[in-house]
Design an enzyme around this catalytic site. Structure first.
Site, PDB file in Angstrom:
ATOM      1  CE  LYS A  43      -3.803   0.547   0.898  1.00  0.00           C
ATOM      2  NZ  LYS A  43      -5.065   0.678   0.067  1.00  0.00           N
ATOM      3  CG  ASP A  68      -6.469 -17.488   5.064  1.00  0.00           C
ATOM      4  OD1 ASP A  68      -5.453 -18.086   5.043  1.00  0.00           O
ATOM      5  OD2 ASP A  68      -7.311 -17.439   6.260  1.00  0.00           O
TER       6      ASP A  68
END
Ligand code: NAD
Length: 350
Positions: A187, A248
């Site tokens: 980010k 995940d």
């Protein structure tokens, strides 16, 4: 002698690693297997989730294969004695800073994904997650009570150039033997560590890996792209926190949590730590319902990356694919096979 340290752990851990052990005994009987208690069971029997002797053995063996640790019965135990503390301690003692998590969709399982089969068929992504730094380890951290009675929680996201470079090298080297593309996710628009991450990856790429394709992607966009068009990715390189989430998410693309292996690697030549990505699944433990393929495919990764038997890894992965194509399914995949019967199916395909 080549040695594998087996750490079955808690819950379904012993059930799934037992099938991996059967497979290894068939494939490479010359590899010695040492088994030790780890996690909650180690706390119960030895008073600590990671005994010194177990840790020392992990550093001396060629690879360690773990099942899973944890369970509700240890929720009230002091944090440093919980099963998860044993796992963090082992990762840190072994210096395994690069977590490799493949998200591979076996052709026979394309229909098991929650996404449309045409989106996931042929999917083959490798996520490389930084594992020993970032916000899960940064200092200061803690919860304090302020003078006016409010409580304040602090975590610190911190990375240095060495930490970013060494995990990036793993990702670039992997890409060279795959489809030669790395997507680095951070980010950098809102985080200083993200900005440094992008600068360091860019400089390393120019210096040592200019032959590999590199793209940068903001981690939130990567989360979206993973469900929109996952096959655009080859190797995804990212930090500890974003890697936790993205891997995940990628896992779900492939159908079942019970299918997916992982590897944690340190410097060249040091033993790696291999484990299925699922947890101890207390809801199905002891019932023979667990899918052992995540553990068996973790063994395949160990054969490839630490035990120097890449051709046996190929053989084992092909046997798993063949068992699935032949219709072998545990309950999580919509079938009725028990854990041991799925092990039998892989052994039969071998
Ligand atoms: P989990 O992965 O154990 O289970 C999530 C769901 O997936 C459950 O319904 C479970 O039955 C199912 N599942 C998991 N593995 C499966 C398999 N091989 N075959 C069929 N179904 C499977 O996650 P959770 O329930 O959030 O956590 C349970 C415990 O495991 C907790 O104590 C947690 O801390 C621990 N945990 C450990 C690890 C690890 O050892 N690396 C990782 C994650 C969670």
């Amino acid at each position: 002698m080549t040695t594998l340290l087996l750490l079955p752990g808690d819950g379904i851990g012993p059930e799934v690693t037992d099938q991996a052990r059967r497979v290894l005994e068939r494939l490479a009987p010359e590899i010695a297997i040492e088994t030790r208690a780890f996690g909650g069971i180690s706390y119960e029997t030895l008073g600590t989730p990671l005994a010194d002797e177990t840790r020392d053995l992990a550093l001396k063996c060629d690879a360690a294969l773990m099942g899973a640790v944890g369970g509700p019965q240890w929720a009230g135990v002091a944090r440093h004695l919980r099963p998860e503390a044993g796992l963090l301690g082992l990762r840190s003692a072994m210096g395994v800073f690069a977590n490799l998590r493949p998200a591979l969709c076996f052709p026979a399982l394309a229909d098991a994904s929650t996404l449309k089969p045409e989106v996931v068929r042929g999917l083959d992504i490798m996520i490389v997650r930084e594992l020993t730094g970032g916000v899960y380890f940064g200092q200061p951290r803690g919860i304090e009570t302020l003078a006016d009675g409010r409580r304040r929680g602090v975590d610190t996201q911190v990375y240095d150039t060495t930490e970013i470079e060494r995990v990036s090298r793993v990702a670039f080297n992997l890409a060279r033997n795959r489809r030669n593309k790395v997507t680095s996710c951070e980010k950098s628009n809102v985080m200083e560590t993200g900005l440094l991450w992008r600068e360091v990856v860019t400089a390393l790429h120019a210096r040592e890996f200019a032959d590999v394709g590199l793209e940068h992607m903001l981690a939130d966009n990567a989360a979206m792209q993973l469900v929109k068009n996952p096959r655009q990715f080859d190797v995804i390189l990212t930090d500890n926190l974003f890697g936790d989430l993205l891997s995940d998410e990628a896992a779900q693309l492939t159908g079942s949590l019970g299918m997916l292996p992982s590897a944690a690697l340190g410097v060249d030549g040091a033993p790696g730590l291999y484990e299925p990505i699922h947890g101890s699944a207390p809801d199905i433990a002891g019932q023979g319902l667990a899918n052992p393929l995540g553990a068996i495919l973790s063994l395949a990764m160990a054969l490839r990356w630490s035990l120097k038997r890449a051709s046996l890894a190929d053989t084992l992965e092909a046997a798993v694919a063949a068992a699935l194509t032949g219709g072998a399914r545990t309950r999580d995949l919509g079938g009725t096979l028990t854990t041991a019967q799925m092990g039998d199916a892989v052994l039969a395909a071998l």
